[in-house]
Design an enzyme around this catalytic site. Structure first.
Site, PDB file in Angstrom:
ATOM      1  N   ASP A  26       0.569  -1.249  -0.078  1.00 11.41           N
ATOM      2  CA  ASP A  26       0.276   0.207  -0.264  1.00 11.41           C
ATOM      3  C   ASP A  26       0.895   1.775   0.665  1.00 11.41           C
ATOM      4  O   ASP A  26       1.912   0.832   0.691  1.00 11.41           O
ATOM      5  CB  ASP A  26      -1.172  -0.105   1.225  1.00 11.41           C
ATOM      6  CG  ASP A  26      -1.693   0.996   0.978  1.00 11.41           C
ATOM      7  OD1 ASP A  26      -2.183   1.695   0.659  1.00 11.41           O
ATOM      8  OD2 ASP A  26      -2.605   1.293   2.338  1.00 11.41           O
ATOM      9  N   ARG A  30       0.197   7.822  -2.128  1.00 13.06           N
ATOM     10  CA  ARG A  30       0.842   8.364  -1.261  1.00 13.06           C
ATOM     11  C   ARG A  30       2.160   9.077  -1.383  1.00 13.06           C
ATOM     12  O   ARG A  30       2.962  10.280  -1.243  1.00 13.06           O
ATOM     13  CB  ARG A  30       0.630   8.301   0.104  1.00 13.06           C
ATOM     14  CG  ARG A  30      -1.033   8.814   0.611  1.00 13.06           C
ATOM     15  CD  ARG A  30      -1.136   7.981   1.393  1.00 13.06           C
ATOM     16  NE  ARG A  30      -1.766   6.760   1.344  1.00 13.06           N
ATOM     17  CZ  ARG A  30      -2.018   5.365   2.187  1.00 13.06           C
ATOM     18  NH1 ARG A  30      -1.670   5.913   3.113  1.00 13.06           N
ATOM     19  NH2 ARG A  30      -2.350   4.536   1.951  1.00 13.06           N
ATOM     20  N   HIS A  43       2.957   3.515  -8.358  1.00 11.54           N
ATOM     21  CA  HIS A  43       3.256   2.095  -8.699  1.00 11.54           C
ATOM     22  C   HIS A  43       4.457   1.152  -9.689  1.00 11.54           C
ATOM     23  O   HIS A  43       4.037   0.366  -9.407  1.00 11.54           O
ATOM     24  CB  HIS A  43       1.478   2.005  -9.800  1.00 11.54           C
ATOM     25  CG  HIS A  43       0.716   2.396  -9.432  1.00 11.54           C
ATOM     26  ND1 HIS A  43      -0.091   1.711  -8.704  1.00 11.54           N
ATOM     27  CD2 HIS A  43      -0.130   3.233 -10.095  1.00 11.54           C
ATOM     28  CE1 HIS A  43      -0.998   2.335  -7.359  1.00 11.54           C
ATOM     29  NE2 HIS A  43      -1.555   3.171  -8.556  1.00 11.54           N
ATOM     30  N   LEU A 137      10.970 -21.001  -4.244  1.00  7.22           N
ATOM     31  CA  LEU A 137      10.353 -19.781  -3.506  1.00  7.22           C
ATOM     32  C   LEU A 137       8.872 -19.837  -4.832  1.00  7.22           C
ATOM     33  O   LEU A 137       9.022 -19.780  -5.183  1.00  7.22           O
ATOM     34  CB  LEU A 137      10.432 -18.979  -3.580  1.00  7.22           C
ATOM     35  CG  LEU A 137      10.054 -17.316  -3.056  1.00  7.22           C
ATOM     36  CD1 LEU A 137       9.245 -16.881  -1.899  1.00  7.22           C
ATOM     37  CD2 LEU A 137      10.375 -15.571  -3.826  1.00  7.22           C
ATOM     38  N   ARG A 194       1.730  -4.529   6.154  1.00  7.13           N
ATOM     39  CA  ARG A 194       0.761  -3.821   5.337  1.00  7.13           C
ATOM     40  C   ARG A 194       1.615  -2.700   5.448  1.00  7.13           C
ATOM     41  O   ARG A 194       2.273  -2.357   6.254  1.00  7.13           O
ATOM     42  CB  ARG A 194      -0.376  -3.753   6.142  1.00  7.13           C
ATOM     43  CG  ARG A 194      -1.758  -2.243   4.856  1.00  7.13           C
ATOM     44  CD  ARG A 194      -2.758  -2.631   5.437  1.00  7.13           C
ATOM     45  NE  ARG A 194      -2.763  -1.109   4.193  1.00  7.13           N
ATOM     46  CZ  ARG A 194      -4.815  -1.025   3.675  1.00  7.13           C
ATOM     47  NH1 ARG A 194      -5.620  -2.217   4.630  1.00  7.13           N
ATOM     48  NH2 ARG A 194      -4.741  -0.764   2.628  1.00  7.13           N
TER      49      ARG A 194
HETATM   50  C1  FPP Z   1      -1.494   0.298  -3.532  1.00  7.16           C
HETATM   51  O1  FPP Z   1      -1.186   1.491  -3.502  1.00  7.16           O
HETATM   52  C2  FPP Z   1      -1.043  -0.511  -4.246  1.00  7.16           C
HETATM   53  C3  FPP Z   1      -1.935  -0.992  -5.223  1.00  7.16           C
HETATM   54  C4  FPP Z   1      -3.817  -0.507  -5.436  1.00  7.16           C
HETATM   55  C5  FPP Z   1      -1.377  -2.183  -6.547  1.00  7.16           C
HETATM   56  C6  FPP Z   1       0.028  -2.327  -5.790  1.00  7.16           C
HETATM   57  C7  FPP Z   1       0.419  -2.772  -7.124  1.00  7.16           C
HETATM   58  C8  FPP Z   1       1.778  -2.742  -7.573  1.00  7.16           C
HETATM   59  C9  FPP Z   1       2.873  -2.850  -6.641  1.00  7.16           C
HETATM   60  C10 FPP Z   1       2.264  -2.815  -8.486  1.00  7.16           C
HETATM   61  C11 FPP Z   1       1.443  -3.797  -9.769  1.00  7.16           C
HETATM   62  C12 FPP Z   1       2.525  -5.067  -9.067  1.00  7.16           C
HETATM   63  C13 FPP Z   1       1.873  -5.774 -10.139  1.00  7.16           C
HETATM   64  C14 FPP Z   1       2.441  -7.052 -10.005  1.00  7.16           C
HETATM   65  C15 FPP Z   1       1.728  -5.695 -11.319  1.00  7.16           C
HETATM   66  P1  FPP Z   1      -2.177   2.400  -3.496  1.00  7.16           P
HETATM   67  O2  FPP Z   1      -2.688   2.892  -5.276  1.00  7.16           O
HETATM   68  O3  FPP Z   1      -3.823   2.269  -2.786  1.00  7.16           O
HETATM   69  O4  FPP Z   1      -2.239   3.964  -2.848  1.00  7.16           O
HETATM   70  P2  FPP Z   1      -2.880   4.972  -1.988  1.00  7.16           P
HETATM   71  O5  FPP Z   1      -3.248   4.150  -0.775  1.00  7.16           O
HETATM   72  O6  FPP Z   1      -1.817   5.531  -1.424  1.00  7.16           O
HETATM   73  O7  FPP Z   1      -3.352   5.861  -2.350  1.00  7.16           O
END
Ligand code: FPP
Length: 252
Positions: A26, A30, A43, A137, A194
């Site tokens: 997460d 931010r 991302h 793994l 998390r």
């Molecule tokens: C949360 O950050 C993250 C996600 C919704 C997606 C997690 C994805 C990745 C780390 C990259 C993709 C990985 C693969 C394997 C494709 P958020 O956008 O909710 O952050 P915020 O809460 O700060 O807005």
């Protein structure tokens, strides 16, 4: 891209490591906002953090790593962000599958594949097929995943078995239901991490988390690295796990 290289078979023997670590990655948005960057950049840097953590997991002797990549609820984000996340998954599999295979990583996917675009489904199948025999793994990618949906689907499968006369309802217990989830052969996570300071599960592995230790880390996912993983494991090692009993079991 050569997918034919012989995969590595053995990992380090680190008995203090939890066997199964699951991560809610997460804080990408931010992280980007704090730097005046577009969310997509957060991302993209999140994928780099993921590569670091897969490598660190090898080094620390973790056997199973589950990552929450796209939740059933992420469909409510703007179409452009959904497109970015799907693009990253495509690139991750196309660019990284050969090296994951070489490193002895078995890829498993949990979540709902129906309704995903055909090329994504093919990539997910290819990743699982190519790495099926690897043992070092297991990387479980939760994609289009929601725990309530997974449990409802398991209930539906059991209901169908009963309706078709293949199962007596009295035989349904927790073990039977658990056995109908998406990856019943994979042990429950010992540790769920998390990032970004939020303290909730957000529909992730709710059945499997019954006795998991939860560790909440204040840093955003793109900043997560081996040291942060070791910090979470050290916190895990200080916990006393009793699994509902009175006697403490070792943490891993
Ligand atoms: C949360 O950050 C993250 C996600 C919704 C997606 C997690 C994805 C990745 C780390 C990259 C993709 C990985 C693969 C394997 C494709 P958020 O956008 O909710 O952050 P915020 O809460 O700060 O807005």
């Amino acid at each position: 891209m050569s997918n034919a290289a012989a995969p590595a078979t053995e990992g380090p023997d680190r008995s203090d490591a939890p066997a199964h670590v699951a991560i809610i990655m997460d804080g990408n948005g931010r992280w980007a906002a704090a730097r005046g960057l577009p969310r997509a950049e957060g991302h993209r840097r999140g994928v780099e953090a993921l590569r670091r953590v897969v490598r660190a997991s090898h080094e620390l002797g973790i056997r199973y790593l589950t990552i929450f990549s796209f939740s059933s609820e992420n469909w409510s984000r703007p179409a452009s962000e959904i497109g970015d996340l799907f693009g990253l998954l495509r690139r991750f599999i196309r660019n990284d599958l050969a090296s994951l295979h070489r490193d002895g990583v078995k890829v498993r996917i949990i979540g709902e594949r129906d309704g995903l675009e055909g090329d994504i489904r093919e990539l997910l199948n290819e990743a699982e097929e190519l790495t099926r025999g690897n043992t070092r793994l297991t990387l479980v990618v939760a994609f289009n995943y929601g725990s309530r949906q997974e449990i409802a689907k398991a209930a539906q499968k059991l209901a169908r078995e009963v309706a078709e006369g293949r199962r007596d309802p009295d035989t349904i217990d927790a073990e039977t239901l658990g056995g109908h989830l998406d990856a019943p052969d994979i042990p429950d996570p010992d540790l769920i991490i998390r990032t970004s300071g939020e303290q909730r599960l957000s529909n992730f592995l709710m059945w499997q988390a019954a006795y998991s230790e939860l560790v909440f880390v204040p840093i955003h996912w793109p900043d997560f690295d081996k040291a942060a993983l070791e910090g979470a494991i050290a916190e895990f090692a200080r916990r006393e796990r009793r699994f509902g009993g009175l006697v403490a079991k070792t943490a891993s």
